[in-house]
Scaffold this motif. Structure first.
Motif, mmCIF file in Angstrom:
data_model
loop_
_atom_site.group_PDB
_atom_site.id
_atom_site.type_symbol
_atom_site.label_atom_id
_atom_site.label_comp_id
_atom_site.label_asym_id
_atom_site.label_seq_id
_atom_site.Cartn_x
_atom_site.Cartn_y
_atom_site.Cartn_z
ATOM 1 N N ARG A 186 1.568 2.376 -3.477
ATOM 2 C CA ARG A 186 0.452 3.131 -4.054
ATOM 3 C C ARG A 186 0.402 4.551 -3.489
ATOM 4 N N HIS A 195 9.069 -4.769 -7.936
ATOM 5 C CA HIS A 195 7.985 -5.218 -8.809
ATOM 6 C C HIS A 195 8.521 -5.696 -10.152
ATOM 7 N N LEU A 196 9.503 -4.974 -10.716
ATOM 8 C CA LEU A 196 10.068 -5.387 -12.010
ATOM 9 C C LEU A 196 10.757 -6.738 -11.880
ATOM 10 N N ILE A 206 11.447 -1.326 -8.425
ATOM 11 C CA ILE A 206 12.471 -2.282 -8.853
ATOM 12 C C ILE A 206 12.111 -3.690 -8.352
ATOM 13 N N ALA A 266 2.632 11.958 -7.716
ATOM 14 C CA ALA A 266 1.835 12.613 -8.760
ATOM 15 C C ALA A 266 1.681 14.099 -8.420
ATOM 16 N N ILE A 295 0.840 -1.198 0.000
ATOM 17 C CA ILE A 295 0.000 0.000 0.000
ATOM 18 C C ILE A 295 0.879 1.253 0.000
ATOM 19 N N PHE A 331 10.027 9.295 -3.285
ATOM 20 C CA PHE A 331 10.658 8.914 -4.550
ATOM 21 C C PHE A 331 11.503 7.658 -4.390
ATOM 22 N N PHE A 332 12.365 7.635 -3.380
ATOM 23 C CA PHE A 332 13.266 6.486 -3.237
ATOM 24 C C PHE A 332 12.496 5.220 -2.833
ATOM 25 N N HIS A 377 9.337 4.541 -3.662
ATOM 26 C CA HIS A 377 8.614 4.115 -4.867
ATOM 27 C C HIS A 377 9.587 3.514 -5.888
ATOM 28 N N LEU A 378 10.788 4.092 -5.974
ATOM 29 C CA LEU A 378 11.823 3.563 -6.882
ATOM 30 C C LEU A 378 12.225 2.152 -6.470
ATOM 31 N N VAL A 412 0.785 8.182 -5.439
ATOM 32 C CA VAL A 412 -0.170 9.294 -5.439
ATOM 33 C C VAL A 412 0.531 10.582 -5.002
ATOM 34 N N ASP A 440 8.052 -9.293 -11.788
ATOM 35 C CA ASP A 440 7.491 -9.471 -13.132
ATOM 36 C C ASP A 440 8.380 -10.360 -13.985
#
Lengths: 128, 136
Positions: free
Chosen positions: B32, B92-93, B90, B39, B29, B82-83, B85-86, B36, B96
């Motif tokens: 997310r 998440h990537l 990474i 943004a 969470i 920022f860090f 979320h970064l 936001v 994936d």
């Protein structure tokens, strides 16, 4: 790359997975994420390097062609990624009629922000 | 008679009010929420660029807003968001691509993301403050 290539023939035949644009949304969010790793790190390091600098010094940096190019790429990738991310969040949590309004408003807002940022970047680069 | 949806309600996703937070769910969470927040900071980036394009007077006004204690607090928040979320991105990537799904790996990468976000935020601000001091 098309969205059809991202799905197996069996998955499509039995109707598994997204019925609409889910695959494309998923893929583009990750493509923009990969682009944003170097672009955001470049921006962070650059702004830290210019901490405390005056207007003329910052403008000299912003006017460099490499800065203009990277800033334009950053703005496009950033607001594309933002729109895709906010879209999924709105779809997950908003279930009223507001959903469509929020989705359209958010998408238009992201586009407006990207264009405004690009125009400012180009005005700095080519303006008097 | 087969059971109808009203006889046997479908299972619901975890009810967050009674669900004990874990690193995995908190970071999920948080990714997310930082998204936001970022943004909003992206809009601030555009405002900063517009002020720079408008000229020294507008730029000085925006810089003084950033330089206020509230501006600096928000900028510190921006750096951490920022860090986090970064680092979360990474992770998440990597997922994936099919890596790091064991419970052990998920907790290791999760705590690494938390530690890296704090370290990189601190590093960014220490370097920024030192360089700003030299410039003046």
């Amino acid at each position: 790359m098309t969205r059809t290539q991202m799905r197996s023939a069996l998955g499509k035949a039995v109707g598994l997975g997204s019925a609409r644009d889910g695959v494309e949304n998923w893929l583009l969010e990750r493509v923009s994420a990969v682009a944003l790793i170097p672009l955001t790190l470049w921006f962070t390091v650059s702004t830290v390097m210019h901490a405390g600098d005056d207007y003329a010094t910052v403008m000299a940096w912003l006017r460099r062609p490499v800065t203009t190019t990277l800033m334009a790429l950053l703005l496009m990738a950033l607001f594309h990624h933002t729109a895709l991310g906010l879209q999924v969040i709105i779809e997950d949590y908003v279930h009223s009629r507001m959903k469509v309004l929020l989705l359209v408003g958010m998408r238009l807002g992201c586009l407006a922000m990207a264009v405004t940022g690009l125009v400012a970047t180009l005005k700095i680069a080519f303006g008097a | 008679m087969p059971s109808t949806p009203t006889d046997r309600p479908r299972p619901l996703s975890p009810n967050i009010q009674i669900y004990r937070p874990q690193l995995t769910s908190v970071l999920s969470i948080a990714n997310r929420m930082t998204g936001v927040a970022l943004a909003a900071y992206a809009v601030a980036l555009v405002a900063w660029l517009v002020s720079a394009a408008a000229g020294p007077a507008a730029y000085t006004t925006v810089q003084s807003l950033i330089g206020s204690w509230l501006g600096r607090l928000l900028l510190l928040g921006c750096t951490f968001c920022f860090f986090l979320h970064l680092c979360g991105g990474i992770r998440h990537l990597a997922w994936d691509a099919g890596y790091g799904f064991s419970l052990r790996a998920i907790y290791a990468s999760g705590w690494t993301a938390v530690a890296m976000s704090m370290t990189l935020t601190a590093l960014t601000w220490v370097v920024g403050i030192v360089l700003a001091g030299h410039g003046q």
